[in-house]
Design a protein around this motif. Structure first.
Motif, short mmCIF file in Angstrom:
data_model
loop_
_atom_site.label_atom_id
_atom_site.label_comp_id
_atom_site.label_asym_id
_atom_site.label_seq_id
_atom_site.Cartn_x
_atom_site.Cartn_y
_atom_site.Cartn_z
N GLY A 1 0.89 -1.27 0.09
CA GLY A 1 0.05 -0.07 0.03
C GLY A 1 1.07 1.37 0.04
O GLY A 1 2.31 1.11 0.04
N TYR A 2 0.26 2.46 -0.15
CA TYR A 2 1.06 3.63 -0.02
C TYR A 2 1.68 3.70 1.35
O TYR A 2 1.15 3.43 2.22
N LEU A 3 2.87 4.37 1.24
CA LEU A 3 3.80 4.16 2.37
C LEU A 3 3.31 4.78 3.67
O LEU A 3 3.27 4.26 4.57
N ILE B 1 5.33 10.91 9.28
CA ILE B 1 4.67 11.86 7.93
C ILE B 1 5.01 13.37 8.19
O ILE B 1 5.12 13.83 9.20
N GLY B 2 5.56 13.85 6.90
CA GLY B 2 5.83 15.23 6.98
C GLY B 2 4.72 16.24 6.84
O GLY B 2 4.40 16.56 5.79
N ASP B 3 4.10 16.13 8.08
CA ASP B 3 2.60 16.82 8.04
C ASP B 3 2.97 17.99 9.01
O ASP B 3 3.39 17.83 10.06
N SER C 1 13.46 8.06 -3.06
CA SER C 1 12.62 9.33 -3.61
C SER C 1 11.17 9.24 -2.82
O SER C 1 10.77 8.17 -2.58
N TYR C 2 10.62 10.29 -3.08
CA TYR C 2 8.88 10.45 -2.57
C TYR C 2 8.54 9.41 -3.17
O TYR C 2 8.61 9.34 -4.64
N PRO C 3 7.84 8.66 -2.67
CA PRO C 3 7.37 7.25 -3.28
C PRO C 3 6.17 7.71 -4.50
O PRO C 3 5.93 6.91 -5.28
N ALA D 1 8.82 21.37 -3.41
CA ALA D 1 7.92 21.78 -2.03
C ALA D 1 8.57 22.30 -1.14
O ALA D 1 7.93 22.73 -0.03
N TYR D 2 9.76 21.72 -0.82
CA TYR D 2 10.41 22.27 0.36
C TYR D 2 11.45 23.56 0.03
O TYR D 2 12.24 23.96 0.94
N ALA D 3 11.41 24.25 -1.06
CA ALA D 3 11.95 25.40 -1.38
C ALA D 3 12.16 26.53 -0.11
O ALA D 3 13.29 27.07 0.04
N ASN E 1 5.21 22.51 -6.97
CA ASN E 1 5.31 23.31 -5.97
C ASN E 1 3.94 23.13 -5.17
O ASN E 1 2.88 23.10 -5.64
N SER E 2 4.10 23.94 -4.06
CA SER E 2 2.84 23.67 -3.10
C SER E 2 2.95 24.68 -1.63
O SER E 2 4.16 25.06 -1.47
N PHE E 3 1.71 25.34 -1.41
CA PHE E 3 1.66 25.90 -0.12
C PHE E 3 1.91 25.02 1.01
O PHE E 3 1.65 25.47 2.15
N SER E 4 1.83 23.96 0.90
CA SER E 4 1.37 22.77 2.07
C SER E 4 2.47 23.02 3.18
O SER E 4 2.19 23.31 4.43
N LYS E 5 3.86 23.01 2.91
CA LYS E 5 4.75 23.34 3.64
C LYS E 5 5.46 24.71 3.93
O LYS E 5 5.47 24.90 5.15
N1 PGU Z 1 6.31 16.63 -2.86
C1 PGU Z 1 7.15 16.03 -2.05
C2 PGU Z 1 8.47 16.10 -2.45
C3 PGU Z 1 6.62 15.93 -0.70
O1 PGU Z 1 7.55 15.58 0.08
C4 PGU Z 1 5.34 16.03 -0.45
C5 PGU Z 1 4.58 15.52 0.90
C6 PGU Z 1 4.41 16.48 -1.43
C7 PGU Z 1 4.80 16.99 -2.99
C8 PGU Z 1 2.86 16.75 -1.29
O2 PGU Z 1 2.60 17.97 -1.62
P1 PGU Z 1 1.03 18.57 -1.44
O3 PGU Z 1 1.01 19.57 -2.15
O4 PGU Z 1 0.77 18.27 0.13
O5 PGU Z 1 0.26 17.47 -2.22
N2 PGU Z 1 5.39 14.55 1.62
C9 PGU Z 1 5.12 14.25 2.93
C10 PGU Z 1 3.51 13.52 2.77
C11 PGU Z 1 3.35 12.42 2.31
C12 PGU Z 1 2.21 12.07 1.32
O6 PGU Z 1 2.39 11.85 0.40
O7 PGU Z 1 1.07 11.90 2.11
C13 PGU Z 1 6.03 13.26 3.57
O8 PGU Z 1 5.88 12.79 4.58
O9 PGU Z 1 6.93 12.87 2.59
#
Ligand code: PGU
Length: 468
Positions: free
Chosen positions: A77-79, A105-107, A192-194, A280-282, A308-312
């Motif tokens: 399943g997803y990590l 998790i990177g939340d 890498s990010y899965p 995403a981590y810029a 890119n993303s406003f998440s982080k």
């Molecule tokens: N890109 C990278 C490299 C990331 O690590 C993550 C989130 C995202 C994109 C996701 O960005 P969103 O804009 O929020 O969709 N990585 C976290 C969360 C993992 C997940 O996929 O749920 C982490 O712990 O790696």
């Protein structure tokens, strides 16, 4: 493999007497022998309907729909939900344990700061007014936020119409894969990010996983480890059409230098590849001179896409807002601008980011909002420093944790899932095993600095008690 607990649940479900869809032998037989009903009896059409496919027989418990074979290739399943399951199983077995600390998790955990929040609140309020109400679209994002992203984050290097505003980077990676389709070869950093690998498998770009190497056939794995400064030897790589590259990196915390990114762009232009650069981590980058965007690199406009993303940046992991930049000059081999096809995906399989959250994105990009983002980044970077120093004081070497929110711990040959379990059981701290990010992550552990400060401090104390 299905866990004994899960398989038990499934078996008992299958055996449940009240479930008509499984069918008693009587029902199954009755259906099989019933006269074939018509598919459009109301309109009088006599087209025969596949009579027994709707009701499962005891030895056939599904519909008649064939499973997408690509999904069967996915080995687990997803990590991150997998990690959550393990944590919950541990909690269920140890209900009286002290509170579990998540460095998994990177939340984000810190509240959205006031100026940025005012944008979200304002956006919601506007919807309650006659003049301010808006509905669908634009699917590419509102003109004002596309302009502001271009101006504030790309210094005008990118035109507003090259920015697609979305519900997040992860979702955009999925949509880029939908656009690329099954006919391309993707390359990923290993680890890498899965999402890059899993979505490549889902859209059918890969073969099966090789059980020995744990690599999927038809994906190019680019080893990134301490010995190569976490930057792949590009000359040694087989050809790939699409290269996923993330800096600051998840999970290693490595940050690519200008020279490294210049080499990556030159490689892509020479080989005719497209780089999907995940930034995403810029905003964690503090070291002067380190590029925050691939578009700072000459030549990138012909071969690079940035997600890119406003998440982080702003704690929008739940609010959801991201963007993808595709310069007009990036083209497929037949000359079609990639931007056109991505626009087709966005207008067809997406309906625009939430207008409320886009208002929050606007306040993120005000000077006040940018200052709030900086304060948030400083907070998480201080956490990263605490974790890095803490784990090193236990005798481990670590990487990252500077210009990045992840500390990547070298386990010196130990299996990462074993160490993950040991730390969960003995310290009640959740981490992420490096192997979850690909075979190249084996022997490493990722610690996330997104926990609250006090949790990071306590996690270090607990880890010291167990590991030092
Ligand atoms: N890109 C990278 C490299 C990331 O690590 C993550 C989130 C995202 C994109 C996701 O960005 P969103 O804009 O929020 O969709 N990585 C976290 C969360 C993992 C997940 O996929 O749920 C982490 O712990 O790696």
């Amino acid at each position: 493999m299905m866990s004994p607990m899960l398989s038990g649940v499934c078996l008992s479900l299958l055996a449940a007497p009240g479930l008509a869809f499984v069918g008693t032998p009587f029902i199954a037989q009755q259906v099989r022998h019933a006269p074939a009903p018509t598919s459009r009896s109301v309109t009088g059409s006599s087209r025969p309907r596949a009579s027994t496919r709707m009701v499962a027989t005891p030895d056939k418990v599904g519909t008649g729909v064939k499973r997408n074979e690509n999904f069967a290739k996915l080995k687990a399943g997803y990590l991150f939900p997998g990690i959550a399951k393990r944590r919950n199983a541990y909690l269920e077995a140890n209900p009286d344990c002290r509170p579990i600390i998540s460095l998994g998790i990177g939340d984000t955990t810190q509240p959205i700061p006031p100026h940025i929040l005012s944008g979200l609140v304002g956006g919601a309020k506007t919807l309650g007014t006659k003049e301010g109400y808006t509905g669908y679209g634009a699917e590419q994002g509102k003109a004002d936020i596309r302009e502001k992203i271009s101006e504030k984050l790309y210094n005008g290097l990118i035109k507003p119409d090259e920015v697609f505003v979305s519900d997040g980077a992860k979702c955009d990676i999925g949509r880029l894969q939908m656009m690329f389709g099954s006919g391309v070869v993707s390359a990923v950093q290993d680890p890498s990010y899965p999402v890059y690998v899993d979505t490549s498998v889902m859209v059918g770009q890969t073969g099966e996983v090789n059980e020995e190497t744990m690599q999927y056939d038809n994906i190019v794995y680019m080893p990134c480890k301490p010995s190569n400064d976490f930057f792949p030897d590009l000359k040694a790589l087989p050809h790939a059409d699409v290269i996923y590259f993330c800096s600051p990196n998840n999970p290693t915390g490595a940050v690519a230098t200008r020279e490294q990114l210049e080499a990556l762009v030159a490689h892509a232009n020479a080989k005719g590849s497209i780089v999907v650069f995940d930034a995403a981590y810029a905003p964690f980058i503090r070291t002067p001179g380190v590029p925050k965007s691939i578009f700072e690199i000459e030549g990138s406009r012909t071969c690079c896409i940035e997600v890119n993303s406003f998440s982080k940046y702003a704690g929008f992991t739940g609010a959801r807002l991201g963007w993808t930049v595709i310069p007009n000059e990036v083209k497929f081999s037949d000359g079609t601008p990639v931007r056109n096809d991505f626009n087709r995906v966005m207008t067809t399989a997406f309906n625009g980011a939430s207008n409320i959250v886009q208002s929050g994105g606007m306040t993120c990009l005000d000077d006040e909002g940018m200052a709030e983002i900086d304060t948030l980044m400083d907070y998480y970077l201080e956490n990263a420093k605490i974790l890095k120093e803490g784990i090193e004081s236990c005798g481990f070497k670590s990487h990252g944790g500077k210009d990045a929110p992840y500390v990547y711990v070298d386990l010196e040959g130990k299996a990462s899932w074993d160490v993950f379990s040991e730390i969960l059981e003995k310290a009640q701290v959740v981490t992420i095993p490096g192997a979850g990010f690909g075979p190249g992550g084996e022997g490493f552990l990722r610690l996330s600095a997104f926990a609250p400060r006090e949790s990071c401090v306590e996690a270090v104390e607990r880890l010291r008690a167990v590991l030092a």
